[in-house]
Design a protein around this motif. Sequence first.
Motif, PDB file in Angstrom:
ATOM      1  N   SER B  28       0.809  -1.222   0.000  1.00  0.00           N
ATOM      2  CA  SER B  28       0.000   0.000   0.000  1.00  0.00           C
ATOM      3  C   SER B  28       0.841   1.269   0.000  1.00  0.00           C
ATOM      4  CB  SER B  28      -0.912   0.021   1.229  1.00  0.00           C
ATOM      5  OG  SER B  28      -1.775  -1.085   1.238  1.00  0.00           O
ATOM      6  N   ALA B  29       2.121   1.149   0.353  1.00  0.00           N
ATOM      7  CA  ALA B  29       3.003   2.318   0.391  1.00  0.00           C
ATOM      8  C   ALA B  29       3.474   2.739  -1.001  1.00  0.00           C
ATOM      9  CB  ALA B  29       4.217   2.031   1.267  1.00  0.00           C
ATOM     10  N   PHE B  30       3.287   1.906  -2.009  1.00  0.00           N
ATOM     11  CA  PHE B  30       3.677   2.284  -3.364  1.00  0.00           C
ATOM     12  C   PHE B  30       2.856   3.492  -3.807  1.00  0.00           C
ATOM     13  CE2 PHE B  30       6.386  -1.017  -3.288  1.00  0.00           C
ATOM     14  CZ  PHE B  30       6.142  -2.180  -4.006  1.00  0.00           C
ATOM     15  N   LEU B  51       0.908   8.369 -10.860  1.00  0.00           N
ATOM     16  CA  LEU B  51       1.011   8.485  -9.412  1.00  0.00           C
ATOM     17  C   LEU B  51      -0.280   7.986  -8.777  1.00  0.00           C
ATOM     18  CD1 LEU B  51       2.684  12.007  -9.135  1.00  0.00           C
ATOM     19  CD2 LEU B  51       3.763   9.790  -8.744  1.00  0.00           C
ATOM     20  N   SER B  52      -0.188   7.535  -7.549  1.00  0.00           N
ATOM     21  CA  SER B  52      -1.349   6.917  -6.901  1.00  0.00           C
ATOM     22  C   SER B  52      -2.485   7.898  -6.607  1.00  0.00           C
ATOM     23  CB  SER B  52      -0.920   6.237  -5.592  1.00  0.00           C
ATOM     24  OG  SER B  52      -0.355   7.180  -4.715  1.00  0.00           O
ATOM     25  N   VAL B  53      -2.232   9.185  -6.764  1.00  0.00           N
ATOM     26  CA  VAL B  53      -3.295  10.181  -6.551  1.00  0.00           C
ATOM     27  C   VAL B  53      -4.212  10.299  -7.754  1.00  0.00           C
ATOM     28  CG1 VAL B  53      -1.963  11.512  -4.889  1.00  0.00           C
ATOM     29  CG2 VAL B  53      -1.779  12.032  -7.336  1.00  0.00           C
ATOM     30  N   SER B  54      -3.827   9.667  -8.877  1.00  0.00           N
ATOM     31  CA  SER B  54      -4.623   9.731 -10.104  1.00  0.00           C
ATOM     32  C   SER B  54      -5.264   8.380 -10.382  1.00  0.00           C
ATOM     33  CB  SER B  54      -3.737  10.114 -11.285  1.00  0.00           C
ATOM     34  OG  SER B  54      -3.124  11.357 -11.057  1.00  0.00           O
ATOM     35  N   ASP B  55      -6.335   8.380 -11.180  1.00  0.00           N
ATOM     36  CA  ASP B  55      -6.940   7.105 -11.553  1.00  0.00           C
ATOM     37  C   ASP B  55      -6.819   6.829 -13.047  1.00  0.00           C
ATOM     38  OD1 ASP B  55     -10.355   8.377 -11.151  1.00  0.00           O
ATOM     39  OD2 ASP B  55      -8.761   8.880 -12.569  1.00  0.00           O
ATOM     40  N   LYS B  56      -6.273   7.780 -13.787  1.00  0.00           N
ATOM     41  CA  LYS B  56      -6.121   7.579 -15.229  1.00  0.00           C
ATOM     42  C   LYS B  56      -5.009   8.483 -15.746  1.00  0.00           C
ATOM     43  CE  LYS B  56      -8.816   7.838 -19.541  1.00  0.00           C
ATOM     44  NZ  LYS B  56     -10.138   8.213 -20.109  1.00  0.00           N
ATOM     45  N   LYS B  57      -4.248   7.945 -16.698  1.00  0.00           N
ATOM     46  CA  LYS B  57      -3.188   8.735 -17.344  1.00  0.00           C
ATOM     47  C   LYS B  57      -3.147   8.328 -18.799  1.00  0.00           C
ATOM     48  CE  LYS B  57       0.792  11.181 -17.331  1.00  0.00           C
ATOM     49  NZ  LYS B  57       1.994  10.658 -16.650  1.00  0.00           N
ATOM     50  N   ASN B  94       8.414   2.709  -3.930  1.00  0.00           N
ATOM     51  CA  ASN B  94       8.340   3.521  -2.724  1.00  0.00           C
ATOM     52  C   ASN B  94       9.554   4.440  -2.684  1.00  0.00           C
ATOM     53  OD1 ASN B  94      10.284   1.664  -2.160  1.00  0.00           O
ATOM     54  ND2 ASN B  94       9.393   0.931  -0.263  1.00  0.00           N
ATOM     55  N   TYR B  95       9.741   5.134  -3.730  1.00  0.00           N
ATOM     56  CA  TYR B  95      10.749   6.161  -4.018  1.00  0.00           C
ATOM     57  C   TYR B  95      12.051   5.613  -4.567  1.00  0.00           C
ATOM     58  CZ  TYR B  95      13.160  10.563  -4.155  1.00  0.00           C
ATOM     59  OH  TYR B  95      13.851  11.673  -4.604  1.00  0.00           O
ATOM     60  N   ASN B  96      12.945   5.096  -3.750  1.00  0.00           N
ATOM     61  CA  ASN B  96      14.233   4.694  -4.316  1.00  0.00           C
ATOM     62  C   ASN B  96      14.318   3.232  -4.710  1.00  0.00           C
ATOM     63  OD1 ASN B  96      16.258   6.686  -4.786  1.00  0.00           O
ATOM     64  ND2 ASN B  96      16.188   7.147  -2.610  1.00  0.00           N
ATOM     65  N   VAL B  97      13.299   2.447  -4.407  1.00  0.00           N
ATOM     66  CA  VAL B  97      13.308   1.045  -4.806  1.00  0.00           C
ATOM     67  C   VAL B  97      12.126   0.789  -5.722  1.00  0.00           C
ATOM     68  CG1 VAL B  97      13.324  -1.348  -4.041  1.00  0.00           C
ATOM     69  CG2 VAL B  97      14.407   0.405  -2.639  1.00  0.00           C
TER      70      VAL B  97
END
Lengths: 111, 110
Positions: B28-30, B51-57, B94-97
């Motif tokens: 869930s942290a992704f 990004l997880s704040v969006s639902d479509k790109k 989750n940023y660097n991984v």
Amino acid sequence: AQTIHQWPVAEIKAVGSPLSLGCTIKGKSSPNLYWYWQATGGTLQQLFYSITVGQVESVVQLNLSASRPKDDQFILSTEKLLLSHSGFYLCAFRGGSYEQYFGPGTRLTVL
Amino acid sequence: QQQVRQSPQSLTVWEGETAILNCSYENSAFDYFPWYQQFPGEGPALLISILSVSDKKEDGRFTIFFNKREKKLSLHIADSQPGDSATYFCAGSNYNVLYFGSGTKLTVEP
């Protein structure tokens, strides 16, 4: 424009021999850098990342080590190769807030 | 535990059809999900990301649909072309991984 160069393009090495692979980034100051390994026909596995010169974080242990001797250079190495080290090694850099861009890779065959 | 799963393993579509590639994740942290396209012998190329704040790109023929509640996303390739034949990898970060799925090999038949 940012460019990423990896060397050598390909290597054939004997089991038990040492290895050094290199990666150079041009056109970006103080990039976050990454090493990945990909088995033939397989997925990508992140090995290391580095945020700054002299600092390297390990993500998974595969009897490999990494170093960041210069701002634009990332080195992957081992003193003793195993058969399981064969594969495709990829270097990447962070381009923006999140995006990672990959280099052309080095194909390693261990016999 | 595999962090990112992809399906199907391989997919064949006809030229002009829409190819749908699926991906699910555990962590869930992704908060960042890129899709990469890889041709044999080459490094993967970033195709599109969300990004997880969006639902479509959307980006041209490529669209990501993202469902945070179900931890699923999909890549839609509209008007598929033979040149789209490649392996596609979904990843979560989750940023660097960055954790990659096992890939979907897409073949577009003319």
